[in-house]
Each structure stands twice: as structure tokens, then as C-alpha cells.
Design an enzyme around this catalytic site. Structure first.
Site, PDB file in Angstrom:
ATOM      1  N   HIS A 162      -7.589  12.495  -2.076  1.00 35.60           N
ATOM      2  CA  HIS A 162      -7.232  11.260  -2.773  1.00 35.60           C
ATOM      3  C   HIS A 162      -7.320  11.515  -4.272  1.00 35.60           C
ATOM      4  CE1 HIS A 162      -7.124   7.097  -3.941  1.00 35.60           C
ATOM      5  NE2 HIS A 162      -6.965   6.709  -2.695  1.00 35.60           N
TER       6      HIS A 162
ATOM      7  N   HIS B 212     -10.763  13.202   1.442  1.00 34.04           N
ATOM      8  CA  HIS B 212     -10.841  11.796   1.803  1.00 34.04           C
ATOM      9  C   HIS B 212     -10.664  11.521   3.280  1.00 34.04           C
ATOM     10  CE1 HIS B 212     -10.608   7.554   1.254  1.00 34.04           C
ATOM     11  NE2 HIS B 212      -9.330   7.452   1.563  1.00 34.04           N
TER      12      HIS B 212
ATOM     13  N   PHE C 126       0.845  -1.184   0.000  1.00 37.72           N
ATOM     14  CA  PHE C 126       0.000   0.000   0.000  1.00 37.72           C
ATOM     15  C   PHE C 126       0.881   1.235   0.000  1.00 37.72           C
ATOM     16  CE2 PHE C 126      -4.143   1.911   0.743  1.00 37.72           C
ATOM     17  CZ  PHE C 126      -4.974   0.935   0.216  1.00 37.72           C
TER      18      PHE C 126
ATOM     19  N   GLN D 214      -6.783  15.253   3.840  1.00 37.88           N
ATOM     20  CA  GLN D 214      -6.139  14.516   2.756  1.00 37.88           C
ATOM     21  C   GLN D 214      -7.034  14.416   1.523  1.00 37.88           C
ATOM     22  OE1 GLN D 214      -5.558   9.999   2.840  1.00 37.88           O
ATOM     23  NE2 GLN D 214      -3.477  10.730   3.114  1.00 37.88           N
TER      24      GLN D 214
ATOM     25  N   GLU E  49      -7.166   2.602  -4.647  1.00 33.63           N
ATOM     26  CA  GLU E  49      -5.762   2.789  -4.996  1.00 33.63           C
ATOM     27  C   GLU E  49      -5.233   1.580  -5.768  1.00 33.63           C
ATOM     28  OE1 GLU E  49      -3.670   5.063  -2.101  1.00 33.63           O
ATOM     29  OE2 GLU E  49      -1.977   3.684  -2.161  1.00 33.63           O
TER      30      GLU E  49
ATOM     31  N   ARG F  29      -0.304  10.056  -2.429  1.00 31.79           N
ATOM     32  CA  ARG F  29      -1.607  10.649  -2.744  1.00 31.79           C
ATOM     33  C   ARG F  29      -1.555  12.153  -2.921  1.00 31.79           C
ATOM     34  NH1 ARG F  29      -5.372   7.176   1.457  1.00 31.79           N
ATOM     35  NH2 ARG F  29      -5.042   5.228   0.339  1.00 31.79           N
TER      36      ARG F  29
ATOM     37  N   LEU G  28     -14.768   6.870  -3.966  1.00 33.98           N
ATOM     38  CA  LEU G  28     -13.407   6.422  -4.168  1.00 33.98           C
ATOM     39  C   LEU G  28     -13.274   5.289  -5.175  1.00 33.98           C
ATOM     40  CD1 LEU G  28     -10.743   7.237  -2.832  1.00 33.98           C
ATOM     41  CD2 LEU G  28     -10.911   5.144  -1.510  1.00 33.98           C
TER      42      LEU G  28
ATOM     43  N   ARG H  98      -2.065  11.120   6.451  1.00 32.04           N
ATOM     44  CA  ARG H  98      -2.233   9.748   6.917  1.00 32.04           C
ATOM     45  C   ARG H  98      -1.825   8.760   5.831  1.00 32.04           C
ATOM     46  NH1 ARG H  98      -6.935   5.970   5.600  1.00 32.04           N
ATOM     47  NH2 ARG H  98      -6.817   7.380   3.835  1.00 32.04           N
TER      48      ARG H  98
HETATM   49  C1  FAD Z   1     -13.977   5.375   0.794  1.00 34.19           C
HETATM   50  C2  FAD Z   1     -13.026   5.225   1.932  1.00 34.19           C
HETATM   51  C3  FAD Z   1     -12.103   4.190   1.939  1.00 34.19           C
HETATM   52  C4  FAD Z   1     -11.222   4.036   3.008  1.00 34.19           C
HETATM   53  N1  FAD Z   1     -10.324   2.994   2.990  1.00 34.19           N
HETATM   54  C5  FAD Z   1      -9.498   2.804   4.041  1.00 34.19           C
HETATM   55  C6  FAD Z   1      -8.608   1.684   4.084  1.00 34.19           C
HETATM   56  O1  FAD Z   1      -8.552   0.864   3.170  1.00 34.19           O
HETATM   57  N2  FAD Z   1      -7.813   1.539   5.179  1.00 34.19           N
HETATM   58  C7  FAD Z   1      -7.862   2.421   6.226  1.00 34.19           C
HETATM   59  O2  FAD Z   1      -7.136   2.207   7.195  1.00 34.19           O
HETATM   60  N3  FAD Z   1      -8.708   3.470   6.219  1.00 34.19           N
HETATM   61  C8  FAD Z   1      -9.521   3.679   5.155  1.00 34.19           C
HETATM   62  N4  FAD Z   1     -10.381   4.759   5.163  1.00 34.19           N
HETATM   63  C9  FAD Z   1     -10.496   5.591   6.373  1.00 34.19           C
HETATM   64  C10 FAD Z   1     -11.227   4.823   7.483  1.00 34.19           C
HETATM   65  O3  FAD Z   1     -12.271   4.079   6.915  1.00 34.19           O
HETATM   66  C11 FAD Z   1     -11.812   5.749   8.553  1.00 34.19           C
HETATM   67  O4  FAD Z   1     -10.853   6.638   8.992  1.00 34.19           O
HETATM   68  C12 FAD Z   1     -12.311   4.973   9.775  1.00 34.19           C
HETATM   69  O5  FAD Z   1     -13.127   3.916   9.369  1.00 34.19           O
HETATM   70  C13 FAD Z   1     -13.061   5.888  10.728  1.00 34.19           C
HETATM   71  O6  FAD Z   1     -13.695   5.124  11.740  1.00 34.19           O
HETATM   72  P1  FAD Z   1     -14.469   5.833  12.924  1.00 34.19           P
HETATM   73  O7  FAD Z   1     -14.927   4.762  13.830  1.00 34.19           O
HETATM   74  O8  FAD Z   1     -13.639   6.902  13.478  1.00 34.19           O
HETATM   75  O9  FAD Z   1     -15.705   6.575  12.231  1.00 34.19           O
HETATM   76  P2  FAD Z   1     -16.932   6.095  11.318  1.00 34.19           P
HETATM   77  O10 FAD Z   1     -16.810   4.700  10.874  1.00 34.19           O
HETATM   78  O11 FAD Z   1     -17.095   7.148  10.279  1.00 34.19           O
HETATM   79  O12 FAD Z   1     -18.168   6.138  12.298  1.00 34.19           O
HETATM   80  C14 FAD Z   1     -18.719   7.331  12.783  1.00 34.19           C
HETATM   81  C15 FAD Z   1     -19.935   6.992  13.604  1.00 34.19           C
HETATM   82  O13 FAD Z   1     -20.374   8.148  14.276  1.00 34.19           O
HETATM   83  C16 FAD Z   1     -21.775   8.230  14.207  1.00 34.19           C
HETATM   84  N5  FAD Z   1     -22.147   9.637  14.400  1.00 34.19           N
HETATM   85  C17 FAD Z   1     -21.646  10.736  13.800  1.00 34.19           C
HETATM   86  N6  FAD Z   1     -22.213  11.846  14.280  1.00 34.19           N
HETATM   87  C18 FAD Z   1     -23.102  11.457  15.223  1.00 34.19           C
HETATM   88  C19 FAD Z   1     -24.003  12.143  16.086  1.00 34.19           C
HETATM   89  N7  FAD Z   1     -24.116  13.477  16.089  1.00 34.19           N
HETATM   90  N8  FAD Z   1     -24.772  11.415  16.920  1.00 34.19           N
HETATM   91  C20 FAD Z   1     -24.694  10.059  16.924  1.00 34.19           C
HETATM   92  N9  FAD Z   1     -23.847   9.372  16.134  1.00 34.19           N
HETATM   93  C21 FAD Z   1     -23.061  10.060  15.301  1.00 34.19           C
HETATM   94  C22 FAD Z   1     -22.123   7.625  12.885  1.00 34.19           C
HETATM   95  O14 FAD Z   1     -23.441   7.161  12.906  1.00 34.19           O
HETATM   96  C23 FAD Z   1     -21.121   6.470  12.823  1.00 34.19           C
HETATM   97  O15 FAD Z   1     -21.638   5.357  13.493  1.00 34.19           O
HETATM   98  C24 FAD Z   1     -11.266   4.936   4.086  1.00 34.19           C
HETATM   99  C25 FAD Z   1     -12.184   5.978   4.083  1.00 34.19           C
HETATM  100  C26 FAD Z   1     -13.040   6.151   3.005  1.00 34.19           C
HETATM  101  C27 FAD Z   1     -13.974   7.322   3.006  1.00 34.19           C
END
Ligand code: FAD
Ligand code: SF4
Lengths: 236, 578
Positions: B238, B348, B123, B236, B251, B282, B248, B390
Site C-alpha cells: 500500500h 498490506h 474506492f 500487496q 486511501e 496501489r 496505514l 486484491r
Molecule cells: C490496516 C488495514 C486496513 C484494511 N482495510 C480494509 C478495508 O477497508 N476493506 C477491506 O475489505 N479489507 C481491508 N483490509 C483487509 C482485511 O481487513 C483483512 O483481509 C480481513 O479482515 C482478514 O480477516 P480474517 O478473518 O481472515 O483474519 P483476521 O481478522 O486477521 O483474524 C485472524 C484471527 O486468527 C487468529 N489466529 C492467528 N493465528 C492463530 C493461531 N496460531 N492460533 C489461534 N488463533 C490464531 C487471530 O487471533 C485472529 O483472531 C485491511 C487490512 C489492514 C491491515
């Protein structure tokens, strides 16, 4: 890319004010390369803010926006306008579920059924220091089933479920398959006990509607058939 | 324990806001430790944006090729352009391997090597194949497995509940107030400890790979409580976002040898990163694309370039890149076997967020003073592991690892502390937000204001930034904040009122975006994802510092006294070359 005029009929229902669902028509103009979700957003943002629907990821992986468009269960986000021959759209909630509001349906029962099949890895052996070994062939057995995004399209399209609402339904049974056929899992007997029931696997009459409805093209019926074989073997 | 959802008051040891990887991993830990925990999420847990991650989760398992913790650490520091705090990174890396094995033991279906171990792939920015993956749905299977484990532990979920305000008094957090989206009604959650795990803030931009839900709600609520955000200017971009949609394209496409072409059919990366070409990092590729577009060499002079897979051939495309193929076909009607795919840079990942220490305790100043009982993890937080940029696959690892750490810290806190009394009239602030929108008489639509904000952010604080542009943006944001006071919503009902929650979300975007703009204006250097045309060089002398930003009556106040933690003997800053 060109502009097109759309005629969009949406099944509306507000529990606070409406006795039953009714059709409302919206006329609007959009680019021809938009998706069904874009169309709903355009209505909601710029024409009628009272319209409700679920959506989140926009890339066909969160499973929020399953709905019925021109007679088919689809994910609104990945369905381009170009997939239909006409500029007339008919959008309604997933059939078979109680409507909460407009295109938003009640999924509580759907998730409760999922919980009934013990949807988690059951281990009766100690965990190793590192990973459990699993061959690529054994991984292949569960890979496609693990792709399920719990959108509810399959369950919504199943005639056996329409006839009997206690039936576990394809999505929950597919989850059972995913664990029973996981080489690491030790919970086969408990799970087979649950699905080897008249509201379990035997209510699947191999009608294939679920497979047609699945946006992830999961061969659901095939996996349920393997479950039936397993259940039969186990009860002999 | 079964909570009575009909009641509007809930008393629970620990409340987790957000059901992505970070929130669920924390909840699981707390439940396993025998404490009550409620997860509040505005979308069903399995719909959280973590599920959209495709590529993988980083850990130096060395299953495929030699690797080491030290190398993973170095790659992370360098990738972050030396803005990451190295003490936190060291801890993060030391936990990463355990996090992945734990996932596997919980049932995550990982792709396998021939001898049955977790498979790993290359990656961008990682110098060894370190991304543990499950085909191209890694985030999806991690998220579903965590959800399953939470079901097993009887974690209580408040699905489709949206947190509208935080209850913080005298530097101590006493709970949250949340709106029941489905039925309407405001609920008070009285708790000893709260985790904010609400994910990224990419929705501030027009073109983004982020979900509709990624509106940075908790970030705006933190500002509202008079607390700071950290390093918000680092966003960031992408390089392979699907044109117009921003979603997306993996990659992996570039990994398989895809070309990126301008209007003249030129592989223009030869002018920007002659050795790595399309496989450059990126930020470099995104800037190259944007330069071509800005200089009129976008396709047909428009704001996109081409991702060309044709030479890869039908067989390999269908075998290795099926998702990319499907996305282009379903969304844009482009058959990638025969035609190139229109792409543009897409917002992204959010490096900035709620500042916290290595135990995930939220801090309120550069000295690191904490808010009692308040925690944060995942993309909403800034610890800072990722620094100015990142590395792909490090963020799932970050969310999961620090989710677990948050669970451990919160369990300890819950065990050692009593419930504090709630502030007087705890629901007032949240209810006021609802009534302002419901009873408004103005003529503004939140969707119009949001579109103007997102356009402005993408154009004026995107891939390239200049003082001149951002001063315009500062004025625009202020103007939009004023106009927002006249927003009225169409829907006045209680049931599933999307209009209401979107209005709330736009108010949040308008609030924290100000800190992105001010942070970016103040940071007169280029580092990682933050690129200033007027200050194109990294400036280690003056800027090995984090940005803390507060919102005050007089506008945004910045503090740059928080210095980056650097182990000079081992990882002294060097030029970031690829
Ligand atoms: C298309 C894409 C591909 C990616 N691919 C990769 C990858 O291959 N590898 C990697 O390491 N990272 C990747 N990332 C980044 C990674 O997915 C995220 O950084 C990570 O999953 C974030 O997890 P989280 O638990 O912080 O938030 P999230 O999974 O975004 O969860 C946020 C949560 O908060 C809740 N929420 C938000 N606001 C409120 C509110 N006011 N009240 C109640 N609930 C709320 C939502 O309902 C949700 O449940 C990718 C990101 C994207 C967009
Ligand atoms: S099996 Fe397919 S249709 Fe059914 S819930 Fe899963 S993804 Fe949806």
C-alpha cells in the site's frame, strides 16, 4: 530525529514466582520518535524476554495495549514518547483489574459484564428483504458509542467501580446505550430492566474519569446520562 | 454445552481457528445450525485484525449510483490482473449483496444515505461507489457485531489459545493442538472438522500495516503437514504507510486530493500515471514511490516521500480525515495541517495462502483432491478471488462471505460424518516445539533473526524484485533457518509467556517465507503486485497459472500445472490500464 536515553520503570509480576508486584528499572536508548509500545518491544526483544504485555494492531483500534503510563491510562501503541515532558517513564497495568502477569490483566469479568446487558441487536419484527431503513440522524445517535474498542481504560479508572466491584461499569453501560438508542432494536425493556438496578446505571455518579481515560474520546458520561433519563421515563 | 477448560482434552463437532471476520462468521453459522463449535484465538476476538479495516466492504447494492454484479465481477477480475479464478469470483459476487444485508440485519451500524439506506463510497479500482461503510471504522463494527451475535448463540471461545499443530492423518483432519497462553498447558481439540482462518502473513515484512498477530501460523502448519500453499509470491504493498511504523494512512487521503511529493517538492506521479496521478492503483503508486526513493529522490535522500494534505485545508482535513490527522500527530508529531506527512510503501495484503475450492475445502494438489474435514477462509486462504492483486474492500467481503460458506460446508460435514480416532500421541509435535525453545542452550534471539528476515524480505522481495536480489534472499532465509536452531528464550515460565509464542511465530515466518521467495523467483513475469524488473511484462502465454508450493527435505517444490479458470467468452484477459 535524535537518540534519547530512557529510564523506564515497569511494574512486574509473575504469578508463578512473585508474592506481589514490584518495580523493575530498564535503562535504554531509542530514537525520540518512538511510541510507548516501541519502548516495550525494545525491552522485550532485546533486553528482557520475560516481560509480558498485550499488543496487536499498532493503530489504536484493537484495544489490546491499554495500560497506565506516567499516571494516565493510554493505548501504548498510539502514545508517542514526545507526549511526555520527561524521559523517565513509569509503566503499570490498568488499575482495578487482577494482574495475570506484568502488564497483562484479567478481562474475564469485564467481558462477562458486557454479556449481561444483552450486547446484540434484539429484533421482534421480521427482517426486511434488504436493509432496515435508519435515518442519518438516528445513525449519528449511536455512531460514537459504536466506536468503543473494549480496551477497559474507562472501567479501570472509575471510582464507583473501585468501591463496588459488582457495578456494571462504563463500558458495559455504553454498550447498553448503543443498543437502546439503535432505532432498529426492540430490546429496550429487557435491557432497561437489567441496568435500572443499584449495580447498574445509578452507580454512575458522573465523575467523568471514564471520559478522560477513553482513548477514543467517547463522551461516555453524556451517554450514560441519556440512559438515566430513559430509565426514569420508562419507570414512570 | 459448557466445556471444562481445566481439562486438556476437548471433543467438539467443529473447531474454528481464528476469530476475525472469517472465523466468527463461520462459527455463527455452525452454532445457528445447532452444532457444537469452539473458536480458538490467540487474541480476544474483538482484537482480531479485521477490526483495523477502515474503508468499507464491497457489494453492488446500487444505493448511491447505478451498479451491477457484472461490473463488480469485471472490476475484481481486472484488478487481480487475470489471475483470479473466474468461477469462484462469480460465486463470490453473487453472494456479496446478501452478505451485506445480513450484516445490517444483525445490527451493524452502517453510515446512511439521506433516505436511510446503507451509504456507499468510491474506492480504488471499483468503477462505481460500492464500498458500504461505517465512517472510517467499517472493519471494527463488522467484527464487533459478529462477536455480539456469537455471544448470543453461546459460541464457546478459547481466548488467548494458540494453535501449535494440526492433527492430519491419511488425508483427514481430526483436530488441532493449542497452547493456553494465559496459564500454559497444551490442549487437544478432537473434532470432526477444522476451519483455518488465521488471517494474513504481512509480518514477514519489516514495513507492514499488519498487526503483530498476522504471522501466518496456519500457513506454516499446513506446510509442516506436507500440504501446499498457493500463490504466496503475491503480496500487496500500500502506498501510504506511515514512515517507519508502516501503519496505514487511509486511501481516503488521496481520495480527498492529497499530493505525493519527492525531495524536490515534485508531484512525481505525473511521470508514472499522468491521468490518474495520485489516484492510480496501489501497486502503481507504490512502485512510483519506491523508484523515487531508489533513485535518491526520497526526502533528504532517505527512504520516504511526503503525503501532503496542506492545500486541503484545516476544516476539510478535520471533517474528512480525522484519523489520518491523529495518526500523524500522535505517532510522528507531524501536524498535517501545516506539514507534509512522511510515508513509504507498506506490506498490506496477502493474496496467497492455503488453497481451497469454492466450498472452502482445503485441497492438496493441482487436481483439487481434498483433505477431509479441513476448511479455510479469509486472508489465510487462497481460493483465488483476488488473483494477483486484491481490490480494496473486497477482502472484508471475502472473509465474511466465505466464512459463511465454510460454516455451511462444515455443518453438512459434521452432520454426515462420525468422529475419527485421533492419531497416536497427538500432542507430541506441539510439545516438542515448546521444549525446544524452553530447553535450548544456543545463544540466538528470535527477535534478532526475525528482524533480519523482515529486513531482507522488504528489501529483496518487496515492491520491486529481481532474480539477483532474490537469490541473495534465498541464501539469507536458509542461513536464518539454520541460526534459528540455536534460539533460546529468556522466559521459561508457563504464565503468559510471550517469549515462547513469539519464538513459535518467528519459526512460522521463516518457514512460509521460503515459499514467497521461491514462488517469486520462479514466476518470470510481472503481474499485479508481483513486479520483476528483469521481466517487466505480463506473460499470459506461460503464466495464467497458479503456483503451488510444498516444503520438502530437498527444499521448496513448485507445481505450476493449476491453470487459472477463465470465462474466455466474457472476461478474456486484456491489458490492465487505469
Ligand atoms: C490496516 C488495514 C486496513 C484494511 N482495510 C480494509 C478495508 O477497508 N476493506 C477491506 O475489505 N479489507 C481491508 N483490509 C483487509 C482485511 O481487513 C483483512 O483481509 C480481513 O479482515 C482478514 O480477516 P480474517 O478473518 O481472515 O483474519 P483476521 O481478522 O486477521 O483474524 C485472524 C484471527 O486468527 C487468529 N489466529 C492467528 N493465528 C492463530 C493461531 N496460531 N492460533 C489461534 N488463533 C490464531 C487471530 O487471533 C485472529 O483472531 C485491511 C487490512 C489492514 C491491515
Ligand atoms: S468506552 Fe473508551 S475507554 Fe471505555 S472501553 Fe470503550 S474505548 Fe475503552
Amino acid at each position: 530525529m535524535a537518540k534519547v536515553k530512557l529510564n523506564v520503570k515497569v511494574l512486574r509480576y509473575n504469578p508463578d514466582t512473585d508474592k506481589k508486584p514490584y518495580w523493575k528499572t530498564y535503562e535504554l536508548e531509542t530514537e525520540d520518535d518512538v511510541t510507548i509500545l516501541d519502548v516495550l518491544n525494545e525491552i522485550h526483544w532485546n533486553i528482557d524476554g520475560t516481560l509480558a504485555y498485550r499488543r496487536s494492531c499498532r493503530s489504536a483500534i484493537c484495544g489490546s495495549c491499554a495500560m497506565k503510563v506516567n499516571g494516565r491510562n493510554v493505548l501504548a501503541c498510539e502514545t508517542g514518547l514526545h507526549q511526555f515532558n520527561s524521559h523517565k517513564l513509569k509503566i503499570e497495568p490498568l488499575p482495578g483489574f487482577k494482574i495475570i502477569k506484568d502488564l497483562v490483566v484479567d478481562l474475564d469479568e469485564f467481558f462477562a459484564k458486557l454479556e449481561r446487558i444483552l450486547p446484540y441487536l434484539i429484533l421482534k419484527k421480521p427482517t426486511p428483504d434488504k436493509e432496515f431503513l435508519q435515518s442519518p440522524q438516528d445513525f449519528d445517535k449511536i455512531q460514537e458509542a459504536a466506536m468503543c474498542i473494549l480496551c477497559g481504560s474507562c472501567t479501570s479508572s472509575c471510582p464507583s467501580l473501585w468501591a463496588n466491584e459488582d457495578y456494571l461499569g462504563p463500558a458495559a453501560l455504553l454498550k447498553a446505550y448503543r443498543f437502546i438508542f439503535d432505532s432498529r432494536d426492540d430490546g429496550t425493556d429487557e435491557r432497561l430492566d437489567i441496568i435500572n438496578d443499584r449495580n447498574g446505571i445509578w452507580r454512575c455518579h458522573t465523575i467523568f474519569n471514564c471520559m478522560e481515560a477513553c482513548p477514543k474520546d467517547i463522551k461516555i458520561t453524556e451517554y450514560l446520562s441519556r440512559l438515566k433519563v430513559k430509565a426514569t421515563e420508562n419507570s414512570i | 454445552m459448557k466445556l471444562d477448560e481445566a481439562k486438556l482434552y476437548h471433543k467438539i463437532d467443529a473447531v474454528v481457528v481464528g476469530a476475525g471476520l472469517a472465523g466468527l462468521r463461520a462459527a455463527l453459522e455452525i452454532a445457528r445450525n445447532g452444532f457444537q463449535v469452539a473458536v480458538i484465538s490467540k487474541v480476544y476476538p474483538t482484537r482480531s485484525h479485521s477490526g483495523a479495516a477502515q474503508g468499507g466492504i464491497a457489494a453492488a447494492l446500487a444505493n448511491v449510483k447505478e451498479d451491477s454484479l457484472d461490473l463488480h465481477m469485471f472490476d475484481t477480475i481486472k484488478g487481480g490482473d487475470y489471475l483470479g479464478d473466474q468461477d469462484v469470483i462469480e460465486f463470490f459476487i453473487s453472494e456479496a449483496v446478501k452478505t451485506v444485508y445480513e450484516f445490517e440485519n444483525m445490527g451493524v451500524p452502517f453510515s446512511r444515505t439521506e433516505d436511510g439506506r446503507i451509504n456507499q463510497r468510491d474506492f480504488g479500482g471499483h468503477s462505481s461507489p460500492r464500498a458500504c461503510f461505517s465512517a472510517d471504522i467499517t472493519g471494527h463494527v463488522l467484527l464487533h457485531t459478529l462477536y455480539e451475535q456469537c455471544v448470543k448463540q453461546h459460541v464457546h471461545f478459547f481466548n488467548e489459545f494458540q494453535v501449535f499443530s494440526l492433527l492430519i492423518e491419511n488425508d483427514s483432519c481430526k483436530g488441532v493442538v493449542a497452547w493456553d497462553i494465559r496459564n500454559g498447558g497444551m490442549h487437544t481439540f478432537h473434532s470432526k472438522s477444522v476451519l483455518l482462518a488465521t488471517g494474513g502473513y504481512g509480518r514477514a515484512y519489516k514495513i507492514t500495516s499488519n498487526a503483530h498477530a498476522n504471522t501466518g501460523d496456519a500457513l506454516a502448519l499446513i506446510l509442516e503437514c506436507g500440504l501446499p500453499l498457493e500463490d504466496m509470491e503475491f503480496v500487496q504493498f500500500h502506498p501510504t504507510g506511515l514512515y517507519k511504523h508502516g501503519i496505514l494512512l487511509s486511501e481516503a487521503a488521496r481520495g480527498e486530493g492529497a499530493y505525493i511529493l519527492n525531495d524536490k517538492g515534485e508531484r512525481f506521479m505525473k511521470n508514472y500515471a499522468a491521468t490518474k496521478m495520485e489516484l492510480g492503483p496501489r501497486d502503481v503508486v507504490s512502485r512510483a514511490e519506491q523508484t523515487e526513493i531508489n533513485e535518491g529522490r526520497g526526502i533528504g535522500g532517505k527512504d520516504y516521500v511526503y503525503l501532503d494534505l496542506r492545500h486541503i485545508g484545516k476544516e476539510r482535513i478535520m471533517e474528512r480525515l480525522p484519523q489520518v490527522y491523529d495518526l500523524a500527530l500522535n505517532y510522528l508529531k507531524v501536524d498535517a495541517i501545516k506539514e507534509p506527512i512522511p510515508i513509504q510503501p507498506t506490506a498490506h495484503y496477502s493474496m496467497g495462502g492455503i488453497p481451497a475450492n469454492v466450498r472452502t475445502e482445503v485441497i492438496k494438489d493441482a487436481k483439487g483432491s481434498i483433505i477431509k474435514g479441513l476448511y479455510t477462509a479469509g486472508e489465510a486462504s487462497c481460493l483465488s478471488v483476488h488473483g494477483a492483486n486484491r481490490l480494496g474492500t473486497n477482502s472484508l467481503q471475502d472473509a465474511a462471505t466465505f466464512g459463511r460458506i465454510a460454516g455451511i460446508s462444515m455443518s453438512q460435514f459434521v452432520r454426515d460424518n462420525k468422529f475419527e480416532n485421533l492419531p497416536a500421541n497427538p500432542q507430541d509435535a506441539a510439545l516438542k516445539k515448546v521444549s525446544t525453545f524452553m530447553n535450548g542452550t544456543g545463544k540466538e534471539r528470535h527477535s534478532v533473526i526475525r528482524a533480519l528476515l523482515q529486513n531482507g524480505m522488504t528489501k529483496l522481495a518487496g515492491v520491486f524484485r529481481t532474480e539477483e536480489d532474490m537469490l541473495k534472499l534465498r541464501v539469507l532465509v536458509k542461513e536464518l533457518q539454520e541460526r534459528f536452531k540455536n534460539v533460546t528464550i529468556d522466559d521459561k515460565g508457563n504464565s503468559y509467556n510471550m517469549d515462547l509464542i513469539e519464538a513459535f511465530e518467528v519459526s512460522n515466518l521463516l518457514s512460509f517465507s521460503e515459499t514467497i521467495v521461491e514462488g517469486a523467483i520462479a514466476r518470470k513475469e510481472s503481474r499485479g503486485a508481483h513486479y520483476r524488473n528483469d521481466y517487466p511484462k505480463r506473460d499470459d502465454e506461460n503464466w495464467l497459472r497458479h503456483t503451488l508450493a510444498w516444503q520438502t527435505e530437498k527444499g521448496v517444490v513448485l507445481d505450476h500445472s493449476k491453470e487459472v479458470i477463465i470465462f474466455r467468452d466474457r472476461y478474456a484477459p486484456q491489458e490492465r490500464k487505469y
